[in-house]
Design a protein around this motif. Structure first.
Motif, PDB file in Angstrom:
ATOM      1  N   CYS A  32       0.838  -1.204   0.000  1.00 54.12           N
ATOM      2  CA  CYS A  32       0.000   0.000   0.000  1.00 54.12           C
ATOM      3  C   CYS A  32       0.872   1.253   0.000  1.00 54.12           C
ATOM      4  O   CYS A  32       0.620   2.193  -0.755  1.00 54.12           O
ATOM      5  CB  CYS A  32      -0.938  -0.023   1.194  1.00 54.12           C
ATOM      6  N   LEU A  33       1.897   1.273   0.830  1.00 55.72           N
ATOM      7  CA  LEU A  33       2.793   2.431   0.895  1.00 55.72           C
ATOM      8  C   LEU A  33       3.530   2.633  -0.426  1.00 55.72           C
ATOM      9  O   LEU A  33       3.749   3.772  -0.857  1.00 55.72           O
ATOM     10  CB  LEU A  33       3.771   2.279   2.051  1.00 55.72           C
ATOM     11  N   LYS A  34       3.908   1.551  -1.075  1.00 54.79           N
ATOM     12  CA  LYS A  34       4.554   1.629  -2.391  1.00 54.79           C
ATOM     13  C   LYS A  34       3.600   2.263  -3.401  1.00 54.79           C
ATOM     14  O   LYS A  34       3.978   3.134  -4.180  1.00 54.79           O
ATOM     15  CB  LYS A  34       4.969   0.224  -2.829  1.00 54.79           C
ATOM     16  N   LEU A  35       2.341   1.836  -3.376  1.00 58.20           N
ATOM     17  CA  LEU A  35       1.342   2.379  -4.285  1.00 58.20           C
ATOM     18  C   LEU A  35       1.102   3.865  -4.020  1.00 58.20           C
ATOM     19  O   LEU A  35       1.045   4.666  -4.950  1.00 58.20           O
ATOM     20  CB  LEU A  35       0.038   1.586  -4.141  1.00 58.20           C
ATOM     21  N   THR A  38       3.994   5.928  -5.311  1.00 60.29           N
ATOM     22  CA  THR A  38       3.937   6.044  -6.768  1.00 60.29           C
ATOM     23  C   THR A  38       2.877   7.059  -7.177  1.00 60.29           C
ATOM     24  O   THR A  38       3.098   7.867  -8.076  1.00 60.29           O
ATOM     25  CB  THR A  38       3.652   4.669  -7.408  1.00 60.29           C
ATOM     26  N   ALA A  39       1.717   7.032  -6.521  1.00 66.01           N
ATOM     27  CA  ALA A  39       0.647   7.989  -6.823  1.00 66.01           C
ATOM     28  C   ALA A  39       1.107   9.422  -6.558  1.00 66.01           C
ATOM     29  O   ALA A  39       0.800  10.337  -7.334  1.00 66.01           O
ATOM     30  CB  ALA A  39      -0.597   7.657  -6.006  1.00 66.01           C
ATOM     31  N   HIS A  40       1.850   9.633  -5.465  1.00 69.86           N
ATOM     32  CA  HIS A  40       2.408  10.959  -5.177  1.00 69.86           C
ATOM     33  C   HIS A  40       3.375  11.376  -6.280  1.00 69.86           C
ATOM     34  O   HIS A  40       3.347  12.523  -6.733  1.00 69.86           O
ATOM     35  CB  HIS A  40       3.152  10.969  -3.837  1.00 69.86           C
ATOM     36  N   ALA A  41       4.231  10.460  -6.703  1.00 66.99           N
ATOM     37  CA  ALA A  41       5.257  10.774  -7.700  1.00 66.99           C
ATOM     38  C   ALA A  41       4.646  11.158  -9.044  1.00 66.99           C
ATOM     39  O   ALA A  41       5.164  12.054  -9.720  1.00 66.99           O
ATOM     40  CB  ALA A  41       6.211   9.593  -7.867  1.00 66.99           C
ATOM     41  N   VAL A  42       3.557  10.520  -9.437  1.00 68.28           N
ATOM     42  CA  VAL A  42       2.929  10.846 -10.730  1.00 68.28           C
ATOM     43  C   VAL A  42       1.857  11.921 -10.582  1.00 68.28           C
ATOM     44  O   VAL A  42       1.224  12.297 -11.560  1.00 68.28           O
ATOM     45  CB  VAL A  42       2.341   9.602 -11.428  1.00 68.28           C
ATOM     46  N   LYS A  43       1.657  12.399  -9.339  1.00 61.92           N
ATOM     47  CA  LYS A  43       0.636  13.412  -9.053  1.00 61.92           C
ATOM     48  C   LYS A  43      -0.713  12.967  -9.598  1.00 61.92           C
ATOM     49  O   LYS A  43      -1.387  13.685 -10.349  1.00 61.92           O
ATOM     50  CB  LYS A  43       1.048  14.771  -9.609  1.00 61.92           C
ATOM     51  N   LEU A  44      -1.105  11.756  -9.222  1.00 58.59           N
ATOM     52  CA  LEU A  44      -2.308  11.131  -9.749  1.00 58.59           C
ATOM     53  C   LEU A  44      -3.572  11.934  -9.457  1.00 58.59           C
ATOM     54  O   LEU A  44      -4.465  12.023 -10.288  1.00 58.59           O
ATOM     55  CB  LEU A  44      -2.444   9.709  -9.179  1.00 58.59           C
ATOM     56  N   ALA A  45      -3.672  12.558  -8.307  1.00 57.88           N
ATOM     57  CA  ALA A  45      -4.861  13.336  -7.953  1.00 57.88           C
ATOM     58  C   ALA A  45      -4.856  14.716  -8.608  1.00 57.88           C
ATOM     59  O   ALA A  45      -5.860  15.402  -8.586  1.00 57.88           O
ATOM     60  CB  ALA A  45      -4.963  13.488  -6.441  1.00 57.88           C
ATOM     61  N   GLY A  46      -3.760  15.081  -9.205  1.00 62.21           N
ATOM     62  CA  GLY A  46      -3.640  16.379  -9.851  1.00 62.21           C
ATOM     63  C   GLY A  46      -2.511  17.179  -9.240  1.00 62.21           C
ATOM     64  O   GLY A  46      -2.105  16.935  -8.105  1.00 62.21           O
ATOM     65  N   PRO A  47      -1.990  18.152  -9.984  1.00 57.56           N
ATOM     66  CA  PRO A  47      -0.892  18.958  -9.461  1.00 57.56           C
ATOM     67  C   PRO A  47      -1.374  19.887  -8.344  1.00 57.56           C
ATOM     68  O   PRO A  47      -2.504  20.370  -8.354  1.00 57.56           O
ATOM     69  CB  PRO A  47      -0.427  19.755 -10.687  1.00 57.56           C
ATOM     70  N   ASN A  48      -0.523  20.080  -7.388  1.00 54.26           N
ATOM     71  CA  ASN A  48      -0.774  21.002  -6.266  1.00 54.26           C
ATOM     72  C   ASN A  48      -2.047  20.679  -5.484  1.00 54.26           C
ATOM     73  O   ASN A  48      -2.691  21.579  -4.959  1.00 54.26           O
ATOM     74  CB  ASN A  48      -0.823  22.450  -6.775  1.00 54.26           C
ATOM     75  N   ARG A  49      -2.425  19.422  -5.408  1.00 56.39           N
ATOM     76  CA  ARG A  49      -3.601  19.019  -4.636  1.00 56.39           C
ATOM     77  C   ARG A  49      -3.153  18.589  -3.252  1.00 56.39           C
ATOM     78  O   ARG A  49      -2.202  17.832  -3.111  1.00 56.39           O
ATOM     79  CB  ARG A  49      -4.331  17.842  -5.298  1.00 56.39           C
ATOM     80  N   ALA A  88      -2.492  -2.971  -8.797  1.00 57.70           N
ATOM     81  CA  ALA A  88      -1.903  -4.184  -8.236  1.00 57.70           C
ATOM     82  C   ALA A  88      -0.431  -3.929  -7.952  1.00 57.70           C
ATOM     83  O   ALA A  88       0.238  -3.216  -8.694  1.00 57.70           O
ATOM     84  CB  ALA A  88      -2.041  -5.346  -9.220  1.00 57.70           C
ATOM     85  N   VAL A  89       0.063  -4.526  -6.878  1.00 62.59           N
ATOM     86  CA  VAL A  89       1.488  -4.470  -6.548  1.00 62.59           C
ATOM     87  C   VAL A  89       1.985  -5.903  -6.478  1.00 62.59           C
ATOM     88  O   VAL A  89       1.443  -6.722  -5.730  1.00 62.59           O
ATOM     89  CB  VAL A  89       1.737  -3.735  -5.206  1.00 62.59           C
ATOM     90  N   ASP A  90       2.993  -6.220  -7.287  1.00 59.70           N
ATOM     91  CA  ASP A  90       3.557  -7.564  -7.335  1.00 59.70           C
ATOM     92  C   ASP A  90       4.224  -7.879  -5.996  1.00 59.70           C
ATOM     93  O   ASP A  90       5.021  -7.083  -5.498  1.00 59.70           O
ATOM     94  CB  ASP A  90       4.570  -7.646  -8.473  1.00 59.70           C
ATOM     95  N   LYS A  91       3.920  -9.038  -5.441  1.00 60.28           N
ATOM     96  CA  LYS A  91       4.452  -9.407  -4.125  1.00 60.28           C
ATOM     97  C   LYS A  91       5.952  -9.668  -4.144  1.00 60.28           C
ATOM     98  O   LYS A  91       6.618  -9.531  -3.133  1.00 60.28           O
ATOM     99  CB  LYS A  91       3.733 -10.648  -3.603  1.00 60.28           C
ATOM    100  N   VAL A  92       6.500 -10.040  -5.306  1.00 57.71           N
ATOM    101  CA  VAL A  92       7.924 -10.365  -5.387  1.00 57.71           C
ATOM    102  C   VAL A  92       8.745  -9.188  -5.888  1.00 57.71           C
ATOM    103  O   VAL A  92       9.708  -8.779  -5.255  1.00 57.71           O
ATOM    104  CB  VAL A  92       8.149 -11.603  -6.284  1.00 57.71           C
ATOM    105  N   THR A  93       8.370  -8.622  -7.024  1.00 55.17           N
ATOM    106  CA  THR A  93       9.174  -7.549  -7.619  1.00 55.17           C
ATOM    107  C   THR A  93       8.845  -6.168  -7.063  1.00 55.17           C
ATOM    108  O   THR A  93       9.589  -5.224  -7.287  1.00 55.17           O
ATOM    109  CB  THR A  93       8.985  -7.497  -9.144  1.00 55.17           C
ATOM    110  N   PRO A 109       2.054  -0.999 -16.627  1.00 54.91           N
ATOM    111  CA  PRO A 109       2.819  -0.664 -15.424  1.00 54.91           C
ATOM    112  C   PRO A 109       2.477   0.750 -14.949  1.00 54.91           C
ATOM    113  O   PRO A 109       2.244   1.653 -15.747  1.00 54.91           O
ATOM    114  CB  PRO A 109       4.273  -0.736 -15.881  1.00 54.91           C
ATOM    115  N   PHE A 110       2.423   0.921 -13.654  1.00 57.20           N
ATOM    116  CA  PHE A 110       2.120   2.206 -13.022  1.00 57.20           C
ATOM    117  C   PHE A 110       3.410   2.678 -12.394  1.00 57.20           C
ATOM    118  O   PHE A 110       3.755   2.282 -11.288  1.00 57.20           O
ATOM    119  CB  PHE A 110       1.020   2.005 -11.976  1.00 57.20           C
ATOM    120  N   VAL A 111       4.149   3.492 -13.136  1.00 57.09           N
ATOM    121  CA  VAL A 111       5.494   3.871 -12.690  1.00 57.09           C
ATOM    122  C   VAL A 111       5.627   5.381 -12.605  1.00 57.09           C
ATOM    123  O   VAL A 111       5.045   6.115 -13.402  1.00 57.09           O
ATOM    124  CB  VAL A 111       6.582   3.314 -13.636  1.00 57.09           C
TER     125      VAL A 111
END
Length: 117
Positions: A32-35, A38-49, A88-93, A109-111
């Motif tokens: 969950c923390l990894k996801l 990643t969401a913060h890094a891509v600014k998924l909710a929008g810029p400056n939100r 989804a977050v892969d349990k191994v990679t 991929p969500f990178v």
């Protein structure tokens, strides 16, 4: 009695130290923390939100943790749907992917974007 116990502790510690980090297993919280990172890094909710990303376990899949990802901002109405998508977050990679809920499988991929140097 103390010697065999000490020896077994040392052997177990050496084996654990020799394993790669991902071999210890990814927990649901770590995924969950990894996801969220990643969401913060891509600014998924929008810029400056301003607000918080939240994930909740969505499906049981053998190789992945599947989550619904939501964003709660301070200026959002309480009855708004804050759903951003399923991932989804892969349990191994430990890689994150978009999740196709209809087909019940990974999508693209969500990178995060590469860092500028």
């Amino acid at each position: 009695m103390l010697r065999p116990l000490l020896l077994s502790t040392l052997v177990a510690t050496a084996i654990t130290a020799a394993l790669p980090v991902h071999a210890a297993g990814l927990t649901e919280r770590q995924a969950c923390l990894k996801l969220i990172a990643t969401a913060h890094a891509v600014k998924l909710a929008g810029p400056n939100r301003r607000g918080d990303y939240r994930c909740r376990r969505d499906a049981n899949v053998e190789n992945d943790f599947v989550f619904t990802l939501r964003f709660d901002g301070p200026k959002e109405p309480a009855d708004a749907s804050h759903l951003l998508g399923r991932y989804a977050v892969d349990k191994v990679t430990r890689e994150a992917y978009e999740w196709d809920a209809t087909l019940q499988k990974r999508g693209a991929p969500f990178v995060p974007p590469p860092r500028k140097r």
